[in-house]
Design a protein around this motif. Structure first.
Motif, PDB file in Angstrom:
ATOM      1  N   VAL A 190       0.845  -1.199   0.000  1.00  0.00           N
ATOM      2  CA  VAL A 190       0.000   0.000   0.000  1.00  0.00           C
ATOM      3  C   VAL A 190       0.876   1.242   0.000  1.00  0.00           C
ATOM      4  O   VAL A 190       2.049   1.205   0.388  1.00  0.00           O
ATOM      5  N   GLY A 191       0.292   2.368  -0.438  1.00  0.00           N
ATOM      6  CA  GLY A 191       1.015   3.633  -0.458  1.00  0.00           C
ATOM      7  C   GLY A 191       2.069   3.688  -1.544  1.00  0.00           C
ATOM      8  O   GLY A 191       3.144   4.240  -1.343  1.00  0.00           O
ATOM      9  N   ARG A 192       1.792   3.094  -2.705  1.00  0.00           N
ATOM     10  CA  ARG A 192       2.772   3.045  -3.780  1.00  0.00           C
ATOM     11  C   ARG A 192       2.270   3.773  -5.031  1.00  0.00           C
ATOM     12  O   ARG A 192       2.448   3.291  -6.138  1.00  0.00           O
ATOM     13  N   GLY A 193       1.586   4.896  -4.836  1.00  0.00           N
ATOM     14  CA  GLY A 193       1.194   5.725  -5.964  1.00  0.00           C
ATOM     15  C   GLY A 193      -0.245   5.532  -6.388  1.00  0.00           C
ATOM     16  O   GLY A 193      -0.879   4.530  -6.051  1.00  0.00           O
ATOM     17  N   PRO A 194      -0.805   6.493  -7.140  1.00  0.00           N
ATOM     18  CA  PRO A 194      -2.219   6.464  -7.520  1.00  0.00           C
ATOM     19  C   PRO A 194      -2.566   5.324  -8.468  1.00  0.00           C
ATOM     20  O   PRO A 194      -3.701   4.860  -8.485  1.00  0.00           O
ATOM     21  N   GLY A 195      -1.596   4.831  -9.233  1.00  0.00           N
ATOM     22  CA  GLY A 195      -1.892   3.751 -10.181  1.00  0.00           C
ATOM     23  C   GLY A 195      -2.162   2.416  -9.507  1.00  0.00           C
ATOM     24  O   GLY A 195      -2.760   1.522 -10.093  1.00  0.00           O
ATOM     25  N   SER A 196      -1.741   2.265  -8.262  1.00  0.00           N
ATOM     26  CA  SER A 196      -1.888   0.962  -7.594  1.00  0.00           C
ATOM     27  C   SER A 196      -3.303   0.747  -7.069  1.00  0.00           C
ATOM     28  O   SER A 196      -3.681  -0.380  -6.740  1.00  0.00           O
ATOM     29  N   LYS A 256      -1.596   7.155  -1.994  1.00  0.00           N
ATOM     30  CA  LYS A 256      -1.876   8.355  -1.209  1.00  0.00           C
ATOM     31  C   LYS A 256      -2.137   8.051   0.254  1.00  0.00           C
ATOM     32  O   LYS A 256      -1.213   7.988   1.038  1.00  0.00           O
ATOM     33  N   THR A 257      -3.382   7.779   0.646  1.00  0.00           N
ATOM     34  CA  THR A 257      -3.668   7.530   2.062  1.00  0.00           C
ATOM     35  C   THR A 257      -3.460   6.073   2.443  1.00  0.00           C
ATOM     36  O   THR A 257      -3.702   5.696   3.589  1.00  0.00           O
ATOM     37  N   ALA A 258      -3.042   5.248   1.500  1.00  0.00           N
ATOM     38  CA  ALA A 258      -2.737   3.839   1.757  1.00  0.00           C
ATOM     39  C   ALA A 258      -3.934   3.111   2.354  1.00  0.00           C
ATOM     40  O   ALA A 258      -3.802   2.316   3.289  1.00  0.00           O
ATOM     41  N   SER A 259      -5.127   3.409   1.850  1.00  0.00           N
ATOM     42  CA  SER A 259      -6.367   2.752   2.265  1.00  0.00           C
ATOM     43  C   SER A 259      -6.741   3.011   3.716  1.00  0.00           C
ATOM     44  O   SER A 259      -7.490   2.252   4.313  1.00  0.00           O
ATOM     45  N   ARG A 260      -6.178   4.093   4.305  1.00  0.00           N
ATOM     46  CA  ARG A 260      -6.483   4.392   5.708  1.00  0.00           C
ATOM     47  C   ARG A 260      -7.498   5.526   5.849  1.00  0.00           C
ATOM     48  O   ARG A 260      -7.849   5.890   6.971  1.00  0.00           O
ATOM     49  N   GLY A 261      -7.936   6.119   4.765  1.00  0.00           N
ATOM     50  CA  GLY A 261      -8.886   7.221   4.854  1.00  0.00           C
ATOM     51  C   GLY A 261      -8.177   8.520   5.183  1.00  0.00           C
ATOM     52  O   GLY A 261      -6.945   8.591   5.176  1.00  0.00           O
ATOM     53  N   HIS A 262      -8.927   9.568   5.488  1.00  0.00           N
ATOM     54  CA  HIS A 262      -8.348  10.881   5.750  1.00  0.00           C
ATOM     55  C   HIS A 262      -8.311  11.172   7.238  1.00  0.00           C
ATOM     56  O   HIS A 262      -9.343  11.230   7.899  1.00  0.00           O
ATOM     57  N   LYS A 263      -7.129  11.358   7.772  1.00  0.00           N
ATOM     58  CA  LYS A 263      -6.881  11.741   9.166  1.00  0.00           C
ATOM     59  C   LYS A 263      -7.618  10.820  10.166  1.00  0.00           C
ATOM     60  O   LYS A 263      -7.978   9.710   9.832  1.00  0.00           O
TER      61      LYS A 263
END
Length: 144
Positions: free
Chosen positions: A19-25, A29-36
């Motif tokens: 996770v966290g390996r760019g928008p194409g994956s 971005k947030t690595a599937s953790r949501g915002h804050k």
């Protein structure tokens, strides 16, 4: 077949999701953790039963019954257990602990489950009426 040629069967091993390996994956971005929020932070772990601030289930359900904190729980010994001792022997706490029938602490009570064929002297905290009659009928004695 040699050790260097061993391999797991096809489909048995699966790569960890990166996770966290760019928008194409698809999970960048947030690595599937949501915002804050707490769940997005590193080191977050919820306590058992925590429901996000909602009143937890174990507190929503009504309490039932009465729990007597002064109740004495006896360790149960049956006549079948006493039958393993030799005839004429004295069965007390020490003998029962050595035989592995009871632990060292707490009162011991003999119940009339099973049969007693040998005459033994029983020295424990409590003996049921039926057990007392069967021990005496087998030629033994009961001392409390």
């Amino acid at each position: 077949m040699k050790l260097n040629t061993l391999a797991p069967s096809e489909g048995a091993r699966k790569n960890k999701k990166r996770v966290g390996r760019g928008p194409g994956s698809g999970s960048g971005k947030t690595a599937s953790r949501g915002h804050k929020g707490a769940r997005a932070r590193t080191g977050y772990s919820a306590k058992p039963g925590f429901e996000g601030g909602q009143m937890p289930l174990h507190r929503r359900l009504p309490k039932r019954g009465f729990n007597n904190i002064f109740k004495t729980v006896c360790t149960i010994v049956t006549l079948d257990d006493l039958d393993r001792f030799e005839a004429g022997s004295t069965v007390d706490r020490l003998a029962l602990v050595e035989a592995g029938l009871v632990k060292k602490d707490g009162p011991i009570k003999v119940l009339a489950n099973g049969d007693l064929t040998k005459a033994v002297t029983v020295k424990v905290d409590k003996v049921s009426q039926g057990a007392r009659e069967r021990i005496i009928a087998a030629g033994g004695q009961v001392e409390e």
